[in-house]
Design an enzyme around this catalytic site. Structure first.
Site, PDB file in Angstrom:
ATOM      1  N   GLY A  48      14.391   3.583  -0.301  1.00 56.12           N
ATOM      2  CA  GLY A  48      15.160   1.983  -0.813  1.00 56.12           C
ATOM      3  C   GLY A  48      13.650   1.801  -2.044  1.00 56.12           C
ATOM      4  O   GLY A  48      13.165   2.580  -2.821  1.00 56.12           O
ATOM      5  N   CYS A  49      13.453   0.781  -1.784  1.00 61.34           N
ATOM      6  CA  CYS A  49      12.454  -0.224  -1.255  1.00 61.34           C
ATOM      7  C   CYS A  49      11.482   0.156  -2.023  1.00 61.34           C
ATOM      8  O   CYS A  49      10.627   0.693  -1.071  1.00 61.34           O
ATOM      9  CB  CYS A  49      12.016  -1.608  -1.092  1.00 61.34           C
ATOM     10  SG  CYS A  49      10.977  -2.181  -1.099  1.00 61.34           S
ATOM     11  N   PHE A  50      10.504   0.875  -3.446  1.00 62.98           N
ATOM     12  CA  PHE A  50       9.055   1.196  -3.189  1.00 62.98           C
ATOM     13  C   PHE A  50       8.152   0.568  -2.624  1.00 62.98           C
ATOM     14  O   PHE A  50       7.474   1.984  -1.605  1.00 62.98           O
ATOM     15  CB  PHE A  50       9.006   2.269  -4.764  1.00 62.98           C
ATOM     16  CG  PHE A  50       8.985   0.865  -5.538  1.00 62.98           C
ATOM     17  CD1 PHE A  50       8.826  -0.217  -5.450  1.00 62.98           C
ATOM     18  CD2 PHE A  50       8.924   1.256  -6.868  1.00 62.98           C
ATOM     19  CE1 PHE A  50       8.946  -1.237  -6.498  1.00 62.98           C
ATOM     20  CE2 PHE A  50       9.249   0.363  -8.205  1.00 62.98           C
ATOM     21  CZ  PHE A  50       9.237  -0.302  -7.887  1.00 62.98           C
ATOM     22  N   CYS A  52       8.312  -0.584   0.297  1.00 61.52           N
ATOM     23  CA  CYS A  52       8.140   0.021   1.614  1.00 61.52           C
ATOM     24  C   CYS A  52       8.020   1.642   1.802  1.00 61.52           C
ATOM     25  O   CYS A  52       6.679   1.645   2.579  1.00 61.52           O
ATOM     26  CB  CYS A  52      10.031  -0.641   1.790  1.00 61.52           C
ATOM     27  SG  CYS A  52      10.566  -2.211   2.062  1.00 61.52           S
ATOM     28  N   TYR A 193       9.743 -10.240   2.437  1.00 57.41           N
ATOM     29  CA  TYR A 193      10.852  -9.177   2.400  1.00 57.41           C
ATOM     30  C   TYR A 193      11.782  -8.066   3.137  1.00 57.41           C
ATOM     31  O   TYR A 193      12.303  -8.309   3.918  1.00 57.41           O
ATOM     32  CB  TYR A 193      10.397  -8.905   0.999  1.00 57.41           C
ATOM     33  CG  TYR A 193      10.849  -7.431   0.534  1.00 57.41           C
ATOM     34  CD1 TYR A 193      12.378  -7.529  -0.233  1.00 57.41           C
ATOM     35  CD2 TYR A 193      10.927  -6.715   0.835  1.00 57.41           C
ATOM     36  CE1 TYR A 193      12.950  -6.429  -0.214  1.00 57.41           C
ATOM     37  CE2 TYR A 193      11.744  -5.033   0.431  1.00 57.41           C
ATOM     38  CZ  TYR A 193      12.820  -5.558  -0.038  1.00 57.41           C
ATOM     39  OH  TYR A 193      13.688  -4.496  -0.035  1.00 57.41           O
TER      40      TYR A 193
END
Length: 213
Positions: A48-50, A52, A193
């Site tokens: 997912g979110c890079f 993270c 976020y």
């Protein structure tokens, strides 16, 4: 959600604070790891979110650097917003550069699984779309075999099918400098976020109490 945040903070991210990232490895990289000094190895994971994924792996002993970027798609030098909108076939991903004398690939795989939702076909957490799909991108036959074995062992823990794919790395494309080390250059925004996405709550829901064989 993350694409909206990135647009809002783009101008600030391009300021001097973003230059905290050592740009030694912020360039396209192929599976052979030709840019790595002797003694280091690399691999690529998507969860997912890079922002993270990068933060999750940088905390590990033996990890030298983590670079946010893209892989798995058909376009050279993909644009962040095109990836987020699912136009390129790329996944947001992170290149993990590590010292195998300190941390093994198997240990990286174990950490990966505990930081991904292995059942989510539509993205990861609050980020939806193919650009946020999870995946493991090994750089060698040895890594590929280990990744497949790891996937099978994780599948044995659950009755639901694991949807994470293992796909050999071709080229890793780094994201812009404004995305590198985002958890360090914008800690308050990153924390809001991540909490707002309920990433850690979902991970606890999946993995707490799981007994490994």
């Amino acid at each position: 959600m993350k694409a909206v945040l990135a647009a809002a903070f783009a101008a600030l991210s391009l300021s001097g604070v973003a230059l905290a990232q050592d740009d030694t490895y912020v360039h396209p990289a192929r599976s052979d790891g030709a840019d790595l000094p002797d003694g280091l190895a690399h691999t690529v994971f998507a969860s997912g979110c890079f922002w993270c994924t990068e933060a999750d792996f940088e905390k590990l002993d033996g990890v030298v650097e983590v670079v946010s970027g893209f892989t798995g798609g058909r376009e050279d030098n993909p644009d962040y917003y095109d990836v987020a909108r699912g136009r390129t076939g790329h996944n947001e991903a992170a290149r993990i550069i590590y010292d195998p004398s300190v941390i093994s690939y198997d240990e990286l795989l174990h950490h990966y699984w505990r930081n991904v939702d292995p059942f989510d076909e539509g993205g990861q957490f609050c980020d939806r779309g193919s650009g946020y799909a999870p995946g493991i991108f090994p750089v060698s036959a040895e890594q590929h075999a280990a990744a497949e074995a790891s996937r099978e062992s994780v599948q044995a823990l659950f009755e639901r099918p694991i949807i994470v794919q293992v796909r050999d790395l071709t080229t890793f494309w780094p994201a812009g400098i404004e995305h590198q080390d985002y958890h360090e250059t914008h800690p308050a925004r990153y924390t809001r976020y991540r909490f707002g996405c309920r990433r850690d709550a979902r991970l606890r829901q999946i993995w707490n109490g799981i007994e490994e064989g």
